[in-house]
Design a protein around this motif. Sequence first.
Motif, PDB file in Angstrom:
ATOM      1  N   GLN A   1      -4.912  -7.871 -17.553  1.00 44.25           N
ATOM      2  CA  GLN A   1      -5.193  -6.509 -17.081  1.00 44.25           C
ATOM      3  C   GLN A   1      -4.954  -6.452 -15.578  1.00 44.25           C
ATOM      4  O   GLN A   1      -5.634  -7.151 -14.825  1.00 44.25           O
ATOM      5  CB  GLN A   1      -6.642  -6.115 -17.418  1.00 44.25           C
ATOM      6  N   TYR A   2      -3.994  -5.643 -15.171  1.00 40.78           N
ATOM      7  CA  TYR A   2      -3.739  -5.486 -13.744  1.00 40.78           C
ATOM      8  C   TYR A   2      -4.790  -4.566 -13.123  1.00 40.78           C
ATOM      9  O   TYR A   2      -5.270  -3.630 -13.767  1.00 40.78           O
ATOM     10  CB  TYR A   2      -2.342  -4.916 -13.515  1.00 40.78           C
ATOM     11  N   PRO A   3      -5.169  -4.793 -11.884  1.00 43.27           N
ATOM     12  CA  PRO A   3      -6.271  -4.016 -11.284  1.00 43.27           C
ATOM     13  C   PRO A   3      -5.811  -2.636 -10.837  1.00 43.27           C
ATOM     14  O   PRO A   3      -4.619  -2.378 -10.634  1.00 43.27           O
ATOM     15  CB  PRO A   3      -6.684  -4.887 -10.090  1.00 43.27           C
ATOM     16  N   SER A   4      -6.789  -1.736 -10.688  1.00 41.58           N
ATOM     17  CA  SER A   4      -6.539  -0.426 -10.085  1.00 41.58           C
ATOM     18  C   SER A   4      -6.440  -0.600  -8.566  1.00 41.58           C
ATOM     19  O   SER A   4      -6.700  -1.684  -8.038  1.00 41.58           O
ATOM     20  CB  SER A   4      -7.667   0.535 -10.459  1.00 41.58           C
ATOM     21  N   PRO A   5      -6.057   0.457  -7.830  1.00 37.53           N
ATOM     22  CA  PRO A   5      -5.852   0.290  -6.375  1.00 37.53           C
ATOM     23  C   PRO A   5      -7.051  -0.293  -5.643  1.00 37.53           C
ATOM     24  O   PRO A   5      -6.874  -1.044  -4.675  1.00 37.53           O
ATOM     25  CB  PRO A   5      -5.544   1.719  -5.906  1.00 37.53           C
ATOM     26  N   PHE A   6      -8.270   0.018  -6.050  1.00 38.64           N
ATOM     27  CA  PHE A   6      -9.457  -0.498  -5.370  1.00 38.64           C
ATOM     28  C   PHE A   6     -10.197  -1.533  -6.218  1.00 38.64           C
ATOM     29  O   PHE A   6     -11.309  -1.918  -5.875  1.00 38.64           O
ATOM     30  CB  PHE A   6     -10.403   0.655  -5.023  1.00 38.64           C
ATOM     31  N   GLY A   7      -9.608  -1.981  -7.310  1.00 32.32           N
ATOM     32  CA  GLY A   7     -10.251  -2.967  -8.167  1.00 32.32           C
ATOM     33  C   GLY A   7     -10.111  -4.378  -7.623  1.00 32.32           C
ATOM     34  O   GLY A   7      -9.413  -4.637  -6.639  1.00 32.32           O
ATOM     35  N   GLY A   8     -10.792  -5.313  -8.275  1.00 31.16           N
ATOM     36  CA  GLY A   8     -10.730  -6.701  -7.864  1.00 31.16           C
ATOM     37  C   GLY A   8      -9.341  -7.278  -8.040  1.00 31.16           C
ATOM     38  O   GLY A   8      -8.732  -7.122  -9.103  1.00 31.16           O
ATOM     39  N   PRO A   9      -8.778  -7.944  -7.018  1.00 29.09           N
ATOM     40  CA  PRO A   9      -7.408  -8.473  -7.126  1.00 29.09           C
ATOM     41  C   PRO A   9      -7.335  -9.641  -8.099  1.00 29.09           C
ATOM     42  O   PRO A   9      -8.356 -10.238  -8.478  1.00 29.09           O
ATOM     43  CB  PRO A   9      -7.093  -8.906  -5.696  1.00 29.09           C
TER      44      PRO A   9
END
Length: 370
Positions: free
Chosen positions: A233-241
């Motif tokens: 699962q790739y993160p959202s712009p402010f999600g955990g890298p």
Amino acid sequence: MQLKLISFVLIILHCMDYTGCQQHNTSRHWQHKQISGVSSGCQQGGCLTCSDYNGCLSCKPRFFMHLERSGMKQIGVCMTSCPSGFYGTRSRERNTCTKCSPECDSCFNKKFCMRCRIGFYLHRGDCRNNCPEDMVRSDTQRECVRIAECPAECELCVNSETCTRCQPGLYQLNGRCHRVCPDDYEPNDKLMECVPQVHCQVAEWSEWTPCSRSGTTCGFKRGQETRTRQVLQYPSPFGGPCPEISEIKDCVVIRRTCPDFSSFTIPQSGQTSGPTGSAAHFHSHMNGSSTTTGKGPLYLLAGRRPNDRKQRRNRNNNRKDNKGIRREKKRERERARDTGDRQDSRNKTEHRHRRGHYLEPFSPKEGLEQ
């Protein structure tokens, strides 16, 4: 005296005959009731008369007759109040339940609704699709309500506590407007809402690769091993890298010499002759099987192919040709230089003869004689 006695006996006999007739008529009336299925002793409390097939036929005072459909027949039920979607009407003959209009969930009469079905909104006893201009729809109440004074950060609202659209630069979340989204939420500039953050998820590590160096597994002592893992699962712009998805570590192996492929013969297309010499021995030792197939030899030694060997031989031949050309040019330069030196010495000798400066070699004996 006898006449009186006879009269008394006649009267008694007449009375006995009348009693029997009454009993006979009563039994016939009961049989008629059983045959028609009508009974006055109904099990349901509100029924006055009932039928085994149609239920209640009449109700007691202050009860409403309601017809319920059961398959192809209708069954009468006596109720103190009508169910949802029906309203009660009273008359001298009977009290009945009448169905409301299709958009009403409950009503007072045919023309006055008290609650609307889903998708309709109540306004002055009428269920409507849209509300008047000065009112807004309330999905929870299914009514048209007046527009309340919205908070300062709201552009549109349902009431003083629930915003439907925020002022520019603010983000909506659960009916409230925020300049900065709460924890675990991030702003969505397209929707102007606070949406949940999405953090990166990765799979488990793969197994370590064999120890290798520059793509080979022989001819060295120290090499490297590698392992990787996939991103689920790739993160959202402010999600955990995402963490590292590849790792490399040093490794030490027993150094072994790479096999010599100089004696490895390349058969022509259509031939099935396999490798010879030490290469054939290495190939059979490594694979434990025959080195040839129906389509030709198995070129699996260290990942080298016949085309690579042809190219390498061509390069070596080109180098040899270039060396020969350079040697030939060097000989020509040397011959030209020798020819030039001899010509220079010949020119100098002729020049001396012309000027008369040619001197014979001096002899000490001739000097003494003079």
